[in-house]
Write a protein that holds these residues in place. Structure first.
Motif, PDB file in Angstrom:
ATOM      1  N   VAL A  30       0.476  -1.299  -0.038  1.00 23.94           N
ATOM      2  CA  VAL A  30       0.242  -0.440   0.144  1.00 23.94           C
ATOM      3  C   VAL A  30       1.066   1.393  -0.005  1.00 23.94           C
ATOM      4  CG1 VAL A  30      -1.468   0.921   0.907  1.00 23.94           C
ATOM      5  CG2 VAL A  30      -1.952  -1.255   0.837  1.00 23.94           C
ATOM      6  N   ALA A  31       0.818   2.283  -1.290  1.00 29.52           N
ATOM      7  CA  ALA A  31       1.826   3.239  -1.343  1.00 29.52           C
ATOM      8  C   ALA A  31       0.759   4.818  -0.271  1.00 29.52           C
ATOM      9  CB  ALA A  31       1.901   3.574  -2.533  1.00 29.52           C
ATOM     10  N   ILE A  32       1.511   4.998   0.459  1.00 27.89           N
ATOM     11  CA  ILE A  32       0.881   6.547   0.503  1.00 27.89           C
ATOM     12  C   ILE A  32       1.986   7.982  -0.351  1.00 27.89           C
ATOM     13  CG2 ILE A  32      -0.059   8.215   1.896  1.00 27.89           C
ATOM     14  CD1 ILE A  32       0.467   5.632   4.081  1.00 27.89           C
ATOM     15  N   VAL A  33       0.794   8.603  -0.863  1.00 25.75           N
ATOM     16  CA  VAL A  33       2.145   9.664  -2.363  1.00 25.75           C
ATOM     17  C   VAL A  33       1.380  11.051  -1.689  1.00 25.75           C
ATOM     18  CG1 VAL A  33       2.069   7.866  -3.459  1.00 25.75           C
ATOM     19  CG2 VAL A  33       0.490   9.708  -4.211  1.00 25.75           C
ATOM     20  N   GLY A  34       2.210  11.776  -1.788  1.00 24.25           N
ATOM     21  CA  GLY A  34       1.597  13.740  -2.054  1.00 24.25           C
ATOM     22  C   GLY A  34       2.640  14.281  -1.677  1.00 24.25           C
ATOM     23  N   SER A  35       2.940  15.344  -1.922  1.00 27.70           N
ATOM     24  CA  SER A  35       3.851  15.950  -2.146  1.00 27.70           C
ATOM     25  C   SER A  35       3.883  16.858  -0.274  1.00 27.70           C
ATOM     26  CB  SER A  35       3.338  18.115  -2.306  1.00 27.70           C
ATOM     27  OG  SER A  35       2.587  18.092  -1.202  1.00 27.70           O
ATOM     28  N   SER A 186       3.548  -7.776   4.405  1.00 27.12           N
ATOM     29  CA  SER A 186       2.486  -6.259   3.498  1.00 27.12           C
ATOM     30  C   SER A 186       3.806  -5.407   4.284  1.00 27.12           C
ATOM     31  CB  SER A 186       1.641  -6.512   4.674  1.00 27.12           C
ATOM     32  OG  SER A 186       0.629  -7.156   4.461  1.00 27.12           O
ATOM     33  N   VAL A 187       2.948  -4.259   3.270  1.00 26.81           N
ATOM     34  CA  VAL A 187       4.534  -2.938   3.258  1.00 26.81           C
ATOM     35  C   VAL A 187       3.214  -1.747   2.968  1.00 26.81           C
ATOM     36  CG1 VAL A 187       6.434  -2.074   2.096  1.00 26.81           C
ATOM     37  CG2 VAL A 187       6.285  -4.473   2.214  1.00 26.81           C
ATOM     38  N   LEU A 188       3.424  -1.371   4.022  1.00 29.37           N
ATOM     39  CA  LEU A 188       2.981   0.189   3.721  1.00 29.37           C
ATOM     40  C   LEU A 188       4.852   1.442   3.938  1.00 29.37           C
ATOM     41  CD1 LEU A 188       0.937   2.771   3.234  1.00 29.37           C
ATOM     42  CD2 LEU A 188       1.071   2.748   6.021  1.00 29.37           C
ATOM     43  N   ILE A 189       4.006   2.193   2.211  1.00 26.00           N
ATOM     44  CA  ILE A 189       5.557   2.571   1.656  1.00 26.00           C
ATOM     45  C   ILE A 189       5.119   4.027   1.406  1.00 26.00           C
ATOM     46  CG2 ILE A 189       5.173   2.102  -0.268  1.00 26.00           C
ATOM     47  CD1 ILE A 189       8.101   2.652  -1.141  1.00 26.00           C
ATOM     48  N   VAL A 190       5.626   4.973   1.705  1.00 26.32           N
ATOM     49  CA  VAL A 190       5.272   6.948   1.657  1.00 26.32           C
ATOM     50  C   VAL A 190       6.459   7.315   0.927  1.00 26.32           C
ATOM     51  CG1 VAL A 190       5.409   8.615   2.880  1.00 26.32           C
ATOM     52  CG2 VAL A 190       4.191   7.080   4.315  1.00 26.32           C
ATOM     53  N   GLU A 191       5.683   7.855  -0.047  1.00 20.28           N
ATOM     54  CA  GLU A 191       7.309   8.156  -0.752  1.00 20.28           C
ATOM     55  C   GLU A 191       7.001   9.354  -1.649  1.00 20.28           C
ATOM     56  OE1 GLU A 191       9.326   7.559  -2.710  1.00 20.28           O
ATOM     57  OE2 GLU A 191      10.371   6.548  -2.319  1.00 20.28           O
ATOM     58  N   GLN A 192       7.460   9.738  -2.188  1.00 18.86           N
ATOM     59  CA  GLN A 192       7.322  11.344  -3.060  1.00 18.86           C
ATOM     60  C   GLN A 192       7.835  11.023  -4.719  1.00 18.86           C
ATOM     61  OE1 GLN A 192       8.945  15.263  -1.864  1.00 18.86           O
ATOM     62  NE2 GLN A 192       9.596  14.412  -0.104  1.00 18.86           N
ATOM     63  N   ASN A 193       8.257   9.856  -4.792  1.00 18.77           N
ATOM     64  CA  ASN A 193       8.269   9.544  -5.815  1.00 18.77           C
ATOM     65  C   ASN A 193       7.571   8.699  -6.524  1.00 18.77           C
ATOM     66  OD1 ASN A 193       9.020   7.736  -7.993  1.00 18.77           O
ATOM     67  ND2 ASN A 193      10.972   7.860  -7.941  1.00 18.77           N
ATOM     68  N   VAL A 194       6.206   9.370  -7.089  1.00 18.93           N
ATOM     69  CA  VAL A 194       4.748   8.934  -6.971  1.00 18.93           C
ATOM     70  C   VAL A 194       5.148   8.087  -8.105  1.00 18.93           C
ATOM     71  CG1 VAL A 194       2.853   9.745  -7.913  1.00 18.93           C
ATOM     72  CG2 VAL A 194       4.059  11.078  -6.839  1.00 18.93           C
ATOM     73  N   TYR A 195       5.404   7.557  -9.163  1.00 24.28           N
ATOM     74  CA  TYR A 195       5.285   6.739 -10.092  1.00 24.28           C
ATOM     75  C   TYR A 195       5.651   5.560  -9.818  1.00 24.28           C
ATOM     76  CZ  TYR A 195       6.770   4.640 -14.745  1.00 24.28           C
ATOM     77  OH  TYR A 195       6.353   3.483 -15.568  1.00 24.28           O
ATOM     78  N   GLN A 196       7.038   5.819  -9.070  1.00 27.61           N
ATOM     79  CA  GLN A 196       7.573   4.457  -8.619  1.00 27.61           C
ATOM     80  C   GLN A 196       6.193   3.724  -7.469  1.00 27.61           C
ATOM     81  OE1 GLN A 196       9.615   2.611  -9.907  1.00 27.61           O
ATOM     82  NE2 GLN A 196      12.071   4.004 -10.942  1.00 27.61           N
ATOM     83  N   ALA A 197       5.733   4.834  -6.920  1.00 23.64           N
ATOM     84  CA  ALA A 197       5.500   3.883  -5.697  1.00 23.64           C
ATOM     85  C   ALA A 197       3.951   3.289  -6.637  1.00 23.64           C
ATOM     86  CB  ALA A 197       5.201   5.085  -4.755  1.00 23.64           C
TER      87      ALA A 197
END
Length: 234
Positions: A30-35, A186-197
């Motif tokens: 699960v990815a959380i993306v945002g600025s 399971s993996v919860l990933i917070v990322e600014q690299n929106v495309y990869q995440a």
């Protein structure tokens, strides 16, 4: 596995998160993306007990964990790879990995866990006696991830894992995250690299100003026109 219900938190009297509700299922990325400033890191720190809840709750494996101290949350099966890696730079690669296996249950499986980490990250096996501070950025991220996995978590939290990495190393790291998911964590990933995440996420959430503003299958969100404009410059 993990359910967050109307979570609100922040720093002192300053509220950052506003009614966050989300879910992570077994064997998911699960990815959380945002600025920057969206509240992504604040969310992870709240989940791991580093910041107190203002309101709301978190349920992990049908048990309420909101309000528990960090060491008890780790004992329940949640581990985090912090932003900036935060390794013990003066200790060796081997010693850093052992630091992740301090819980009683993890100590019992330490040798087996080490073997798994050597298979997942062969370069670490080649640098066991090397000081962590002398590793490259990519190797440090591998070590920080391996240290977190040494506690044998059910859920791995990763805060900005691609920070400071060259594109080729970022791609390699995200391949490893898939492998971790496929092995049953399971993996919860917070990322600014929106495309990869979003490319690897089974499910993803977009955060803005402490709120969830969009959610869906990762690759589907990549095609969303609003997200393309805001985060991918398309």
């Amino acid at each position: 596995m993990l359910k967050i219900n109307n979570l609100e938190s922040g720093y002192g009297n300053i509220q950052i998160l506003n009614g966050i509700s989300m879910e992570i299922k077994d064997n998911q990325i699960v990815a959380i993306v945002g600025s920057n400033g969206a509240g992504k890191t604040t969310l992870l720190k709240t989940l791991t007990g580093l910041i107190p809840y203002m309101s709301g709750e978190t349920i992990f494996d049908d048990e309420k964990i909101s309000g528990l101290p960090t060491h008890q949350i780790v004992g329940k099966g949640i581990s985090m790879v912090p932003e900036g890696r935060q390794l013990f730079s003066g200790l060796s690669v081997y010693e850093n990995m052992l630091m992740g296996a301090y819980m009683k249950s993890a100590k019992a499986a330490r040798d087996h866990s080490l073997k798994e980490m050597y298979e997942l990250f062969p370069r670490l096996n080649e640098r066991l006696s090397q000081k962590a501070g002398s590793l490259s950025g990519g190797e440090q991220q591998m070590l920080a991830t391996a240290r977190a996995l040494m506690s044998r978590p059910k859920l791995l939290l990763m805060d900005e894992p691609s920070w400071g990495l060259a594109p080729i190393l970022t791609t390699e790291l995200f391949d490893k995250i898939r492998t971790i998911r496929d092995s049953g964590t399971s993996v919860l990933i917070v990322e600014q690299n929106v495309y990869q995440a979003l490319k690897i996420a089974d499910w993803a959430y977009v955060m803005e100003k402490g709120e969830i503003v969009m959610e869906g299958v990762g690759v589907d969100l990549l095609d969303h026109p609003d997200l393309k404009k805001a985060y991918l410059g398309i």
